[in-house]
Design a protein around this motif. Structure first.
Motif, PDB file in Angstrom:
ATOM      1  N   HIS A  54     -13.998 -78.048  -5.870  1.00  0.00           N
ATOM      2  CA  HIS A  54     -15.129 -77.854  -4.964  1.00  0.00           C
ATOM      3  C   HIS A  54     -16.394 -78.501  -5.539  1.00  0.00           C
ATOM      4  O   HIS A  54     -17.168 -79.128  -4.815  1.00  0.00           O
ATOM      5  CB  HIS A  54     -15.350 -76.361  -4.722  1.00  0.00           C
ATOM      6  CG  HIS A  54     -16.216 -76.056  -3.544  1.00  0.00           C
ATOM      7  ND1 HIS A  54     -16.482 -74.771  -3.119  1.00  0.00           N
ATOM      8  CD2 HIS A  54     -16.909 -76.870  -2.697  1.00  0.00           C
ATOM      9  CE1 HIS A  54     -17.282 -74.811  -2.076  1.00  0.00           C
ATOM     10  NE2 HIS A  54     -17.570 -76.076  -1.794  1.00  0.00           N
ATOM     11  N   VAL A  55     -16.594 -78.364  -6.834  1.00  0.00           N
ATOM     12  CA  VAL A  55     -17.737 -79.022  -7.479  1.00  0.00           C
ATOM     13  C   VAL A  55     -17.622 -80.534  -7.309  1.00  0.00           C
ATOM     14  O   VAL A  55     -18.607 -81.215  -6.980  1.00  0.00           O
ATOM     15  CB  VAL A  55     -17.805 -78.662  -8.973  1.00  0.00           C
ATOM     16  CG1 VAL A  55     -18.874 -79.499  -9.684  1.00  0.00           C
ATOM     17  CG2 VAL A  55     -18.099 -77.174  -9.155  1.00  0.00           C
ATOM     18  N   ASP A  68     -18.412 -69.210 -11.153  1.00  0.00           N
ATOM     19  CA  ASP A  68     -19.835 -69.544 -11.007  1.00  0.00           C
ATOM     20  C   ASP A  68     -20.657 -68.887 -12.107  1.00  0.00           C
ATOM     21  O   ASP A  68     -21.612 -69.478 -12.618  1.00  0.00           O
ATOM     22  CB  ASP A  68     -20.354 -69.105  -9.633  1.00  0.00           C
ATOM     23  CG  ASP A  68     -19.947 -70.069  -8.529  1.00  0.00           C
ATOM     24  OD1 ASP A  68     -20.349 -71.245  -8.607  1.00  0.00           O
ATOM     25  OD2 ASP A  68     -19.220 -69.648  -7.614  1.00  0.00           O
ATOM     26  N   SER A 112     -23.551 -71.511 -12.167  1.00  0.00           N
ATOM     27  CA  SER A 112     -23.806 -72.074 -10.834  1.00  0.00           C
ATOM     28  C   SER A 112     -23.906 -70.964  -9.788  1.00  0.00           C
ATOM     29  O   SER A 112     -23.860 -71.233  -8.587  1.00  0.00           O
ATOM     30  CB  SER A 112     -22.689 -73.060 -10.449  1.00  0.00           C
ATOM     31  OG  SER A 112     -21.405 -72.454 -10.529  1.00  0.00           O
ATOM     32  N   PHE A 151     -19.701 -72.171  -5.904  1.00  0.00           N
ATOM     33  CA  PHE A 151     -18.556 -73.028  -5.582  1.00  0.00           C
ATOM     34  C   PHE A 151     -17.221 -72.286  -5.621  1.00  0.00           C
ATOM     35  O   PHE A 151     -16.203 -72.842  -5.234  1.00  0.00           O
ATOM     36  CB  PHE A 151     -18.476 -74.194  -6.584  1.00  0.00           C
ATOM     37  CG  PHE A 151     -19.629 -75.146  -6.522  1.00  0.00           C
ATOM     38  CD1 PHE A 151     -19.737 -76.071  -5.497  1.00  0.00           C
ATOM     39  CD2 PHE A 151     -20.609 -75.131  -7.501  1.00  0.00           C
ATOM     40  CE1 PHE A 151     -20.791 -76.972  -5.442  1.00  0.00           C
ATOM     41  CE2 PHE A 151     -21.679 -76.028  -7.466  1.00  0.00           C
ATOM     42  CZ  PHE A 151     -21.766 -76.952  -6.433  1.00  0.00           C
ATOM     43  N   ASN A 192     -25.715 -76.468  -3.782  1.00  0.00           N
ATOM     44  CA  ASN A 192     -25.018 -76.821  -5.019  1.00  0.00           C
ATOM     45  C   ASN A 192     -24.901 -75.613  -5.945  1.00  0.00           C
ATOM     46  O   ASN A 192     -25.212 -75.672  -7.137  1.00  0.00           O
ATOM     47  CB  ASN A 192     -25.744 -77.977  -5.708  1.00  0.00           C
ATOM     48  CG  ASN A 192     -25.628 -79.253  -4.901  1.00  0.00           C
ATOM     49  OD1 ASN A 192     -24.541 -79.635  -4.477  1.00  0.00           O
ATOM     50  ND2 ASN A 192     -26.747 -79.903  -4.654  1.00  0.00           N
ATOM     51  N   HIS A 252     -24.324 -70.878  -0.134  1.00  0.00           N
ATOM     52  CA  HIS A 252     -23.743 -72.195  -0.393  1.00  0.00           C
ATOM     53  C   HIS A 252     -23.912 -73.130   0.809  1.00  0.00           C
ATOM     54  O   HIS A 252     -23.910 -74.348   0.645  1.00  0.00           O
ATOM     55  CB  HIS A 252     -22.260 -72.034  -0.735  1.00  0.00           C
ATOM     56  CG  HIS A 252     -21.544 -73.320  -0.957  1.00  0.00           C
ATOM     57  ND1 HIS A 252     -21.710 -74.092  -2.097  1.00  0.00           N
ATOM     58  CD2 HIS A 252     -20.654 -73.994  -0.181  1.00  0.00           C
ATOM     59  CE1 HIS A 252     -20.952 -75.166  -2.010  1.00  0.00           C
ATOM     60  NE2 HIS A 252     -20.303 -75.137  -0.854  1.00  0.00           N
ATOM     61  N   TYR A 286     -12.149 -74.210  -8.107  1.00  0.00           N
ATOM     62  CA  TYR A 286     -13.598 -74.207  -8.331  1.00  0.00           C
ATOM     63  C   TYR A 286     -14.043 -75.619  -8.745  1.00  0.00           C
ATOM     64  O   TYR A 286     -15.018 -76.163  -8.209  1.00  0.00           O
ATOM     65  CB  TYR A 286     -13.966 -73.199  -9.421  1.00  0.00           C
ATOM     66  CG  TYR A 286     -15.372 -73.376  -9.960  1.00  0.00           C
ATOM     67  CD1 TYR A 286     -16.456 -72.752  -9.357  1.00  0.00           C
ATOM     68  CD2 TYR A 286     -15.619 -74.198 -11.069  1.00  0.00           C
ATOM     69  CE1 TYR A 286     -17.749 -72.926  -9.839  1.00  0.00           C
ATOM     70  CE2 TYR A 286     -16.916 -74.376 -11.554  1.00  0.00           C
ATOM     71  CZ  TYR A 286     -17.969 -73.747 -10.937  1.00  0.00           C
ATOM     72  OH  TYR A 286     -19.247 -73.937 -11.399  1.00  0.00           O
ATOM     73  N   HIS A 319     -18.729 -82.006  -4.067  1.00  0.00           N
ATOM     74  CA  HIS A 319     -20.185 -82.127  -3.926  1.00  0.00           C
ATOM     75  C   HIS A 319     -20.765 -83.236  -4.798  1.00  0.00           C
ATOM     76  O   HIS A 319     -21.786 -83.825  -4.447  1.00  0.00           O
ATOM     77  CB  HIS A 319     -20.864 -80.801  -4.276  1.00  0.00           C
ATOM     78  CG  HIS A 319     -20.782 -79.786  -3.180  1.00  0.00           C
ATOM     79  ND1 HIS A 319     -21.890 -79.344  -2.481  1.00  0.00           N
ATOM     80  CD2 HIS A 319     -19.720 -79.132  -2.654  1.00  0.00           C
ATOM     81  CE1 HIS A 319     -21.512 -78.463  -1.574  1.00  0.00           C
ATOM     82  NE2 HIS A 319     -20.201 -78.303  -1.661  1.00  0.00           N
TER      83      HIS A 319
END
Length: 288
Positions: A106-107, A223, A228, A215, A212, A203, A103, A110
């Motif tokens: 993945h953040v 999340d 998020s 994730f 954004n 997403h 996770y 971005h």
């Protein structure tokens, strides 16, 4: 560094193949979002990108992660090893923590301008289906090697768990990228635990605050933990892709490989407008 993993290759990979074939057939019969481009063209484009990304995953990333785990285990290094937990607790906690570190990765994909250049190749796909699950630039897979290997070593995850987790990771990635329409009430409950096609479709929206969000890879809990999560977007209102890359001609295999090394465009449509949406509420409520 060990390359061959008999159980992974003889059991895990065939199972992934069967799952992928099932998702491919199901998303054909139960389509969630309408396609904007011919499926054969996208299969060729996405398959060509995957043709370099998947070997890098299998021959570099998987061996590196396993080696990191085995080295940490050998020297009794890492959080889980130091705590002296029972084996079942170590495996359970290890699985959850592996998913949490992905996770965070993945953040980071971005948030980092450099990493986004490579990850953007995945996001500019104008449709979202099973083939998008493997449309990752080879540079992104290579860049993930040090992050995921170090995370595994610091956690002290059991080496066999690394291979087991990777099979589940890839299977869930295929599932939530698929264009499969599940019964709404089923998915509404399922996304409380894991990432689903409707959740991940948000997403891939051209609206920035939706891109954004969501994730998580396997469990949707991360999340929720980091606030998020965004579920309140009707699927028929989602436009898949990145606003500055709307021309189908830019989906050529050559452009996809070279795109990370080109100047990245601002987050707006070709006419200069920034995609926005009036948010439904509550944010955590999955809409059809």
């Amino acid at each position: 560094m060990r390359i061959l993993f008999p159980k992974f290759d003889k059991i895990g990979m065939p199972l992934l193949g069967v799952a992928a074939a099932a998702f491919f057939l199901l998303e054909t019969k139960r389509q969630l979002r309408s396609r904007t481009r011919p499926r054969p063209e996208r299969l060729l484009e996405n398959g060509s990108v995957a043709a370099t990304a998947l070997p890098a995953l299998r021959l570099l990333l998987v061996p590196a992660m396993f080696a990191a785990a085995r080295l940490a285990n050998k020297h009794r290094f890492g959080l889980l090893k130091r705590l002296g937990l029972p084996q079942w607790v170590r495996y359970t906690a290890g699985f959850l923590l592996l998913d949490y570190t992905n996770y965070l990765w993945h953040v980071l994909l971005h948030k980092s301008d450099i990493l986004w250049r490579f990850h953007n190749v995945h996001h500019i796909d104008l449709d979202l289906d099973l083939s998008t699950a493997w449309r990752f630039h080879v540079g992104e897979n290579i860049a993930s090697v040090p992050y995921r290997s170090v995370a595994i070593a610091l956690l002290g995850v059991p080496a066999p768990l690394v291979l087991f987790y990777e099979v589940i990771f890839e299977g869930c990635t295929a599932f939530h990228h698929s264009n499969l329409r599940l019964p709404y009430q089923v998915e509404r409950q399922l996304c409380k635990v894991m990432v689903t096609p409707r959740m991940h479709g948000i997403h891939h929206s051209i609206v920035a605050r939706e891109t954004n969000s969501n994730f998580s890879v396997i469990f949707s809990w991360w999340d929720r933990l980091h606030q998020s999560l965004r579920l309140n977007v009707p699927q028929d209102e989602i436009t898949i892709g990145v606003p500055a890359y709307r021309d189908p001609k830019e989906q050529s295999v050559k452009h996809l490989f070279l795109m990370p090394f080109e100047r990245q465009r601002p987050w707006h449509l070709p006419d200069g407008t920034v995609p926005e949406r009036v948010a439904h509420s509550p944010q955590e409520e999955l809409l059809p």
